[in-house]
Design a protein around this motif. Structure first.
Motif, mmCIF file in Angstrom:
data_model
loop_
_atom_site.group_PDB
_atom_site.id
_atom_site.type_symbol
_atom_site.label_atom_id
_atom_site.label_comp_id
_atom_site.label_asym_id
_atom_site.label_seq_id
_atom_site.Cartn_x
_atom_site.Cartn_y
_atom_site.Cartn_z
ATOM 1 N N LYS A 13 25.446 -31.076 -34.254
ATOM 2 C CA LYS A 13 24.504 -31.408 -32.922
ATOM 3 C C LYS A 13 23.067 -32.075 -32.124
ATOM 4 O O LYS A 13 22.148 -32.537 -31.736
ATOM 5 N N ALA A 17 22.364 -34.659 -29.747
ATOM 6 C CA ALA A 17 20.976 -33.894 -28.685
ATOM 7 C C ALA A 17 19.713 -35.476 -29.061
ATOM 8 O O ALA A 17 19.816 -35.584 -27.951
ATOM 9 N N ALA A 165 15.072 -22.467 -25.195
ATOM 10 C CA ALA A 165 16.015 -21.907 -23.995
ATOM 11 C C ALA A 165 15.463 -22.673 -22.924
ATOM 12 O O ALA A 165 15.916 -23.088 -21.805
ATOM 13 N N GLU A 168 15.615 -26.417 -22.545
ATOM 14 C CA GLU A 168 17.182 -26.393 -21.813
ATOM 15 C C GLU A 168 17.209 -25.745 -20.596
ATOM 16 O O GLU A 168 17.924 -26.835 -19.695
ATOM 17 N N SER A 169 16.693 -25.250 -19.693
ATOM 18 C CA SER A 169 16.701 -24.544 -18.931
ATOM 19 C C SER A 169 16.359 -26.616 -17.815
ATOM 20 O O SER A 169 15.903 -26.245 -17.093
ATOM 21 N N THR A 174 20.978 -29.778 -25.048
ATOM 22 C CA THR A 174 21.525 -28.625 -26.405
ATOM 23 C C THR A 174 21.452 -28.954 -27.437
ATOM 24 O O THR A 174 21.673 -30.407 -27.909
ATOM 25 N N ALA A 175 20.655 -27.561 -27.779
ATOM 26 C CA ALA A 175 19.668 -27.864 -29.859
ATOM 27 C C ALA A 175 19.661 -29.028 -29.476
ATOM 28 O O ALA A 175 19.659 -29.159 -30.872
ATOM 29 N N GLN A 178 16.325 -26.626 -33.201
ATOM 30 C CA GLN A 178 17.019 -25.919 -33.954
ATOM 31 C C GLN A 178 16.372 -25.084 -35.163
ATOM 32 O O GLN A 178 16.009 -25.972 -35.791
#
Length: 417
Positions: A13, A17, A165, A168-169, A174-175, A178
């Motif tokens: 991931k 990314a 979060a 990503e918003s 995504t990821a 991490q």
């Protein structure tokens, strides 16, 4: 080597990314950073509650006070983390910086900065590193895998969830941020060998952690160093200035790598300077571990052992030695220093310049506290760590240290004859 399936998933991931993040524009990254900054403030209570669990667990384990203080978060601390994200927004984006030239055969060559790719951060009980590392990696176009110490696991879970979060918003991959929530040390051992997924590892913590990563990692490492930092009080020093600087460098935040661990005092001023410094330290609760001459001047000092000269106390403890001159001071630093931060207190220009030129460290000061060795205080916004190595990056590492160079060549049918 067999890797845990969960770790492979995290690595893949991150790799995916990083591929996308490398081409995200500066404006979009800045929007994500601002959203992360606001998210920290809006989730303050949740962060503080998680941090309190970590602090209580550390106290129950008998963790020394200076390290508990380093672990603890406050409302002010969260505000400072939020502000540091906003400062990163105001910094220039290094991705795409470079230069262009043309060769005699017509080839046009462009050298440009690009992200490293996937950065793995392995660090100890410093929740703010979670935020700083994520911010700098995102701004420089890198995906990050965070592996904080078990002491701060509850804090790091909430912090990483909140900022990931928020990023990503705002359309970040995504990821791209991490956290390894599994604190099993076997996972760290595997992470250090994930060459197909991780491009660089940056350890940030005590000597044991850094030495382990440097020794065992097959992934390239940027070595952040421990800080056995010294102050040399010269025979031509302003003694009041010296007391102020040494006291600040030791006590302002004793559990960090740029805090002072040893003071070297020229014998010409030792009889006058050490009592001034000693009383101020004794009133504050600082333990002095001194050489024979120091103990003769300060009867309350404890005789230093050989170990005391080369150790990072990370506490209200300082080693003190009376030296003949700047040469003996520099010899001592050469033998026991860790090439982090060193300072001289003097009004003698010639001696000051010798110290600057001859002391081998990432940061060398004249008449200033070693506590300034910090990315924020150097104007880099946040920092990913302080490197004491000499390859790629040295000193406080900001955005540029998280990039590398790429050559793009424009041709018109040129061939090698």
């Amino acid at each position: 080597m067999d890797f845990a399936p969960e770790l492979i998933t995290i690595g893949q991931k991150a790799k995916d990314a990083a591929r996308k993040l490398a081409y995200v524009g500066t404006a979009a990254k800045n929007r994500a950073l601002l959203a992360m900054a606001e998210a920290l403030l809006s989730h303050e209570q949740e962060i503080l509650e998680a941090n309190q669990k970590d602090v209580e667990a550390a106290i129950q384990k008998g963790t020394k006070k200076s390290l508990v203080n380093r672990l603890a978060l406050t409302s002010e601390g969260i505000r400072q983390m939020s502000d540091s994200l906003k400062e990163v927004v105001n910094l220039g984006d290094p991705v795409g910086e470079g230069e262009f030239w043309t060769r005699p055969n017509g080839l046009r060559i462009q050298r440009t900065r690009v992200p490293l790719g996937v950065v793995a951060m392995i660090y100890e009980a410093r929740p703010n590193v979670t935020v700083d590392a994520a911010a700098l990696c995102l701004k420089s176009g890198n995906a990050v895998i965070l592996r904080g110490g078990s002491e701060a696991i509850e804090s790091n879970k909430v912090l990483s969830k909140v900022i990931a979060a928020a990023a990503e918003s705002q359309g970040m991959p995504t990821a791209c941020i991490q956290l390894l929530e599994n604190t099993d040390r076997q996972w760290v051992g595997q992470l250090m060998k994930m060459n197909g997924y991780v491009d660089v590892i940056i350890p940030r913590g005590g000597a044991g952690l850094i030495e382990t990563v440097v020794r065992e990692s097959t992934v390239p490492v940027i070595e952040t160093g421990t800080g056995v930092c010294h102050a040399y009080v010269d025979g031509d020093a302003d003694l009041a200035k010296g007391v102020s600087i040494v006291f600040n460098a030791k006590t302002q935040k004793p559990g960090v790598c740029n805090a002072l661990e040893a003071v070297l005092v020229n014998e010409a001023v030792a009889q006058e300077f050490l009592p001034l410094l000693g009383e101020k330290f004794r009133d504050y609760g600082v333990e002095i571990r001194g050489c024979e001459k120091t103990c003769a001047i300060l009867p309350y000092a404890i005789k230093a052992t050989e170990k005391d000269w080369g150790i990072e106390h990370l506490d209200l403890i300082i080693s003190a030695k009376v030296v003949k001159d700047v040469d003996e001071a520099m010899d001592h630093i050469y033998q026991y220093g860790t090439k982090h931060s060193e300072t001289i207190i003097t009004e003698n220009y010639t001696i000051a310049q010798r110290f600057l030129n001859e002391v081998d460290a990432a940061a060398v000061y004249i008449n200033a506290s070693t506590r300034f060795t910090d990315g924020g205080r150097f104007g880099f916004g946040a920092e990913i760590g302080i490197s004491t190595q000499k390859l790629h990056a040295r000193g406080p590492m900001g955005l540029q240290a998280l990039t590398t160079m790429k050559y793009m060549i424009y041709g018109e049918d040129q061939i090698v004859i």
